[in-house]
Scaffold this active site. Structure first.
Site, PDB file in Angstrom:
ATOM      1  N   ASP A  48     -17.265 -47.515  -4.610  1.00  9.25           N
ATOM      2  CA  ASP A  48     -18.307 -48.080  -3.743  1.00  9.25           C
ATOM      3  C   ASP A  48     -17.786 -48.450  -2.354  1.00  9.25           C
ATOM      4  O   ASP A  48     -18.275 -49.391  -1.726  1.00  9.25           O
ATOM      5  CB  ASP A  48     -18.956 -49.313  -4.400  1.00  9.25           C
ATOM      6  CG  ASP A  48     -19.554 -48.971  -5.744  1.00  9.25           C
ATOM      7  OD1 ASP A  48     -20.027 -47.832  -5.906  1.00  9.25           O
ATOM      8  OD2 ASP A  48     -19.536 -49.837  -6.636  1.00  9.25           O
TER       9      ASP A  48
ATOM     10  N   LYS B 132     -18.167 -43.933   0.375  1.00  9.60           N
ATOM     11  CA  LYS B 132     -17.774 -42.517   0.455  1.00  9.60           C
ATOM     12  C   LYS B 132     -18.963 -41.628   0.801  1.00  9.60           C
ATOM     13  O   LYS B 132     -18.872 -40.744   1.653  1.00  9.60           O
ATOM     14  CB  LYS B 132     -17.187 -42.051  -0.901  1.00  9.60           C
ATOM     15  CG  LYS B 132     -15.958 -42.823  -1.327  1.00  9.60           C
ATOM     16  CD  LYS B 132     -15.505 -42.430  -2.726  1.00  9.60           C
ATOM     17  CE  LYS B 132     -16.436 -42.870  -3.834  1.00  9.60           C
ATOM     18  NZ  LYS B 132     -16.557 -44.321  -4.042  1.00  9.60           N
TER      19      LYS B 132
ATOM     20  N   GLY C  83     -22.471 -43.519  -7.788  1.00 10.33           N
ATOM     21  CA  GLY C  83     -23.714 -43.804  -7.064  1.00 10.33           C
ATOM     22  C   GLY C  83     -23.377 -43.813  -5.591  1.00 10.33           C
ATOM     23  O   GLY C  83     -22.702 -44.717  -5.115  1.00 10.33           O
ATOM     24  N   HIS C  84     -23.779 -42.775  -4.878  1.00  6.79           N
ATOM     25  CA  HIS C  84     -23.424 -42.635  -3.465  1.00  6.79           C
ATOM     26  C   HIS C  84     -24.678 -42.799  -2.614  1.00  6.79           C
ATOM     27  O   HIS C  84     -25.622 -42.019  -2.742  1.00  6.79           O
ATOM     28  CB  HIS C  84     -22.742 -41.276  -3.230  1.00  6.79           C
ATOM     29  CG  HIS C  84     -21.448 -41.136  -3.972  1.00  6.79           C
ATOM     30  ND1 HIS C  84     -20.707 -39.991  -4.001  1.00  6.79           N
ATOM     31  CD2 HIS C  84     -20.752 -42.039  -4.728  1.00  6.79           C
ATOM     32  CE1 HIS C  84     -19.614 -40.197  -4.734  1.00  6.79           C
ATOM     33  NE2 HIS C  84     -19.627 -41.420  -5.188  1.00  6.79           N
TER      34      HIS C  84
ATOM     35  N   GLN D 173     -15.808 -42.599  -7.583  1.00  4.17           N
ATOM     36  CA  GLN D 173     -15.026 -43.779  -7.989  1.00  4.17           C
ATOM     37  C   GLN D 173     -13.943 -44.080  -6.934  1.00  4.17           C
ATOM     38  O   GLN D 173     -14.073 -43.652  -5.803  1.00  4.17           O
ATOM     39  CB  GLN D 173     -14.411 -43.608  -9.385  1.00  4.17           C
ATOM     40  CG  GLN D 173     -15.428 -43.607 -10.523  1.00  4.17           C
ATOM     41  CD  GLN D 173     -16.151 -42.292 -10.721  1.00  4.17           C
ATOM     42  OE1 GLN D 173     -15.554 -41.237 -10.824  1.00  4.17           O
ATOM     43  NE2 GLN D 173     -17.473 -42.333 -10.778  1.00  4.17           N
TER      44      GLN D 173
HETATM   45  P1  GDP Z   1     -19.896 -45.007  -2.545  1.00  3.77           P
HETATM   46  O1  GDP Z   1     -20.072 -45.066  -4.014  1.00  3.77           O
HETATM   47  O2  GDP Z   1     -18.470 -45.085  -2.124  1.00  3.77           O
HETATM   48  O3  GDP Z   1     -20.607 -43.862  -1.901  1.00  3.77           O
HETATM   49  O4  GDP Z   1     -20.583 -46.325  -1.970  1.00  3.77           O
HETATM   50  P2  GDP Z   1     -21.997 -46.951  -2.427  1.00  3.77           P
HETATM   51  O5  GDP Z   1     -23.082 -46.166  -1.819  1.00  3.77           O
HETATM   52  O6  GDP Z   1     -22.030 -47.163  -3.892  1.00  3.77           O
HETATM   53  O7  GDP Z   1     -21.887 -48.393  -1.802  1.00  3.77           O
HETATM   54  C1  GDP Z   1     -21.734 -48.601  -0.435  1.00  3.77           C
HETATM   55  C2  GDP Z   1     -22.910 -49.466   0.045  1.00  3.77           C
HETATM   56  O8  GDP Z   1     -22.624 -49.969   1.326  1.00  3.77           O
HETATM   57  C3  GDP Z   1     -24.207 -48.696   0.169  1.00  3.77           C
HETATM   58  O9  GDP Z   1     -25.273 -49.561  -0.062  1.00  3.77           O
HETATM   59  C4  GDP Z   1     -24.166 -48.244   1.641  1.00  3.77           C
HETATM   60  O10 GDP Z   1     -25.476 -48.034   2.170  1.00  3.77           O
HETATM   61  C5  GDP Z   1     -23.520 -49.427   2.288  1.00  3.77           C
HETATM   62  N1  GDP Z   1     -22.689 -49.138   3.467  1.00  3.77           N
HETATM   63  C6  GDP Z   1     -21.878 -48.075   3.684  1.00  3.77           C
HETATM   64  N2  GDP Z   1     -21.189 -48.227   4.835  1.00  3.77           N
HETATM   65  C7  GDP Z   1     -21.575 -49.415   5.336  1.00  3.77           C
HETATM   66  C8  GDP Z   1     -21.182 -50.165   6.500  1.00  3.77           C
HETATM   67  O11 GDP Z   1     -20.335 -49.775   7.281  1.00  3.77           O
HETATM   68  N3  GDP Z   1     -21.778 -51.388   6.671  1.00  3.77           N
HETATM   69  C9  GDP Z   1     -22.704 -51.877   5.816  1.00  3.77           C
HETATM   70  N4  GDP Z   1     -23.215 -53.080   6.072  1.00  3.77           N
HETATM   71  N5  GDP Z   1     -23.086 -51.198   4.723  1.00  3.77           N
HETATM   72  C10 GDP Z   1     -22.519 -50.000   4.475  1.00  3.77           C
HETATM   73  P1  IMO Z   2     -18.748 -44.588  -7.061  1.00  2.00           P
HETATM   74  O1  IMO Z   2     -18.507 -43.091  -6.996  1.00  2.00           O
HETATM   75  C1  IMO Z   2     -17.667 -48.381  -8.844  1.00  2.00           C
HETATM   76  C2  IMO Z   2     -16.436 -48.342 -13.042  1.00  2.00           C
HETATM   77  C3  IMO Z   2     -17.356 -49.028 -14.043  1.00  2.00           C
HETATM   78  C4  IMO Z   2     -16.321 -49.517 -15.035  1.00  2.00           C
HETATM   79  C5  IMO Z   2     -15.298 -48.378 -15.050  1.00  2.00           C
HETATM   80  C6  IMO Z   2     -15.475 -47.398 -16.196  1.00  2.00           C
HETATM   81  O2  IMO Z   2     -20.132 -44.988  -6.782  1.00  2.00           O
HETATM   82  O3  IMO Z   2     -17.719 -45.300  -6.258  1.00  2.00           O
HETATM   83  P2  IMO Z   2     -17.226 -45.426 -16.632  1.00  2.00           P
HETATM   84  O4  IMO Z   2     -18.706 -45.477 -16.783  1.00  2.00           O
HETATM   85  O5  IMO Z   2     -16.739 -44.568 -15.532  1.00  2.00           O
HETATM   86  O6  IMO Z   2     -16.520 -45.158 -17.934  1.00  2.00           O
HETATM   87  O7  IMO Z   2     -16.827 -46.948 -16.255  1.00  2.00           O
HETATM   88  O8  IMO Z   2     -15.448 -47.705 -13.829  1.00  2.00           O
HETATM   89  N1  IMO Z   2     -17.089 -47.304 -12.200  1.00  2.00           N
HETATM   90  C7  IMO Z   2     -17.403 -47.474 -10.924  1.00  2.00           C
HETATM   91  N2  IMO Z   2     -17.288 -48.554 -10.125  1.00  2.00           N
HETATM   92  N3  IMO Z   2     -18.126 -47.225  -8.336  1.00  2.00           N
HETATM   93  C8  IMO Z   2     -18.214 -46.127  -9.114  1.00  2.00           C
HETATM   94  O9  IMO Z   2     -18.510 -44.909  -8.625  1.00  2.00           O
HETATM   95  C9  IMO Z   2     -17.885 -46.236 -10.484  1.00  2.00           C
HETATM   96  N4  IMO Z   2     -17.898 -45.372 -11.529  1.00  2.00           N
HETATM   97  C10 IMO Z   2     -17.394 -46.038 -12.574  1.00  2.00           C
HETATM   98  O10 IMO Z   2     -18.062 -50.076 -13.439  1.00  2.00           O
HETATM   99  O11 IMO Z   2     -15.680 -50.653 -14.523  1.00  2.00           O
HETATM  100 MG    MG Z   3     -21.090 -46.174  -5.456  1.00  2.00          MG
END
Ligand code: GDP
Ligand code: IMO
Ligand code: MG
Length: 427
Positions: free
Chosen positions: A14, A17, A41-42, A225
């Site tokens: 998270d 990416k 979850g991206h 991840q």
């Molecule tokens: P990922 O799994 O690495 O793609 O990241 P996620 O989408 O799960 O989580 C990142 C969260 O932060 C999402 O809600 C994005 O919309 C938000 N986000 C990404 N970059 C920024 C930033 O520079 N500032 C803020 N405030 N939010 C951001």
């Molecule tokens: P993105 O791509 C954050 C975490 C779960 C748990 C551990 C194992 O959005 O960054 P799993 O279901 O993979 O067997 O769970 O890994 N986890 C993540 N945490 N971002 C993710 O993906 C994750 N995918 C799995 O919360 O701790």
């Molecule tokens: Mg994510």
């Protein structure tokens, strides 16, 4: 000049990416996922509209970009079809642009059931998985009795393989976990039906990538991840079941190390973690709550609140080396705007080497350096010379501590909220 760029999370996922992949997708011919599954979850925010992707590569919102799912990704056919349909309902052309490796291991209903049963058996020691069946599907791959997407297209092969797998999983579910078995006929029907829908998208991803390389086309590899969730190098057993670090690109897409020109490490300006497991810099105080609130730290897949804490330069430096990071992209810098002081963990007490496994990680106490916060709003900032001096100093110190240059900053969730110091695809 780089043609192949890998995007990896350097923390516990998270890091943002997806947003960066969507941005850089404008410069490439193809975006490739190589590990993980729909546990990812991206989040992409484009023109105020939010899209959360789980299996479909984050290049899908950019017209004409080829999206590939490599053999290292575990695919839940039902989740993938649902995601494709939802995107196509919005007028985004997915089926003609998505290519999926027939070697991808398949996630079936019994894998999800096993994931849940294992977690509930672990009780207080639960990993806090996403419940998507990721672990059990990778187990089946390693044990060599799992199904691959190619198997779904051949009714006889499917029936034979499914029988063996379901027999074993249902035995475990019923007799070891005292859980409900899955209905074999239902699983078989669904697998065959969804397999038929996926069949036209199956391609040899490795060959496609070799052609792109031969034609000097630019390619982006999208990690899911984060490095600290890597099955080998993370906080085991509180990890996911794939190699989230650089090696996963080679095995999960079918390319060689010399096919990679640049590795971009995505790092949040602080740290978050979803689920259980050690987290040395975790904050259970007002600072942590402020990070969660300003950063809207709720999981994009499960909606769970994310644990928050300060940036950990010890763990980050390790991940920089281990992945051969070329440059870092520091995301969510704007979240720290509200802090009077910002801290970075510079070393650990209680251990004299990098911790191995959860037991050693839980003995670690972080030692911090405190830096002044910055006046001014970095949200939406795009120019480096407008960056507040104290924010610049914080980033300079980070570069020094982790021995890697900061090449990009993300200053908001929207596609265009970035400061590009050195563009990964440009000289
Ligand atoms: P990922 O799994 O690495 O793609 O990241 P996620 O989408 O799960 O989580 C990142 C969260 O932060 C999402 O809600 C994005 O919309 C938000 N986000 C990404 N970059 C920024 C930033 O520079 N500032 C803020 N405030 N939010 C951001
Ligand atoms: P993105 O791509 C954050 C975490 C779960 C748990 C551990 C194992 O959005 O960054 P799993 O279901 O993979 O067997 O769970 O890994 N986890 C993540 N945490 N971002 C993710 O993906 C994750 N995918 C799995 O919360 O701790
Ligand atoms: Mg994510």
């Amino acid at each position: 000049m780089s043609r192949s760029v890998v995007i990896l999370g350097t923390q516990w996922g998270d890091e943002g990416k997806g947003k960066i992949v969507d941005l850089l997708a404008h410069d490439v011919a193809a975006v490739v996922r190589f590990q993980g599954g729909h546990n990812a979850g991206h989040t992409l925010i484009v023109d105020g509209k939010k899209t959360v992707l789980h299996l479909v590569p984050s290049g899908i919102l950019v017209d004409g970009v080829r999206c590939l799912i490599g053999n290292g990704v575990v695919v839940a056919p039902r989740a993938l079809i649902k995601e494709i349909d939802a995107l196509e309902e919005r007028g985004i052309d997915v089926r003609s642009r998505l290519g999926i490796s027939p070697a991808c291991p398949v996630i079936l209903g019994c894998h999800e059931a096993l994931d849940r049963a294992r977690e509930s058996r672990r009780g207080k020691k639960a990993i806090g998985t996403t419940g998507r069946g990721i672990g059990p599907a990778y187990e089946d791959k390693a044990s060599r009795h799992g199904l691959r997407l190619a198997d779904l297209a051949d009714p006889e092969r499917l029936a034979e393989k499914l029988e063996g797998v379901l027999d074993y999983h249902n035995f475990l579910l019923e007799h070891y976990y005292q859980a409900e078995p899955v209905d074999g006929a239902e699983v078989a029907d669904e697998a065959a039906r969804l397999g038929e829908q996926l069949a036209p998208m199956l391609v040899d991803v490795t060959t496609e990538l070799h052609r792109l390389r031969r034609d000097s086309a630019r390619v982006l590899f999208e990690g899911a991840q984060g490095s600290l969730l890597d099955i080998d190098h993370g906080t085991y057993p509180f990890v996911t079941s794939s190699n989230t670090t650089i090696g996963g690109v080679m095995t999960g897409a079918g390319v060689g190390p010399t096919d990679i020109d640049y590795v971009l490490g995505i790092t949040k300006a602080y740290t978050t973690r979803v689920g259980g497991g050690p987290f040395p810099t975790e904050l259970n105080d007002d600072d942590g709550r402020l990070m969660a609130e300003r950063g809207v730290e709720f999981g994009a897949t499960t909606g769970r609140p994310r644990r928050c804490g300060w940036l950990d330069a010890v763990a980050l430096k390790r991940m920089v080396r281990l992945n051969g990071i070329t440059g870092l992209c520091i995301t969510k810098l704007d979240v720290l705007d509200a802090f009077d002081k910002v801290r970075i963990c510079t070393h650990y007490e209680g251990i004299d080497r990098f911790p191995l496994g959860a037991e050693e990680w839980s003995r670690v106490s972080p030692v911090y350096e405190t830096h002044p916060g910055w006046d001014g709003d970095t949200r939406g900032l795009t120019e480096l010379d407008r960056l507040p001096k104290a924010a610049r100093a914080y980033l300079d110190r980070l570069e020094e501590l982790v021995e890697a240059p900061v090449h990009m900053l993300s200053t908001g969730p929207e596609r265009d909220a970035n400061v590009i110091i050195r563009h990964p695809f440009k000289p």
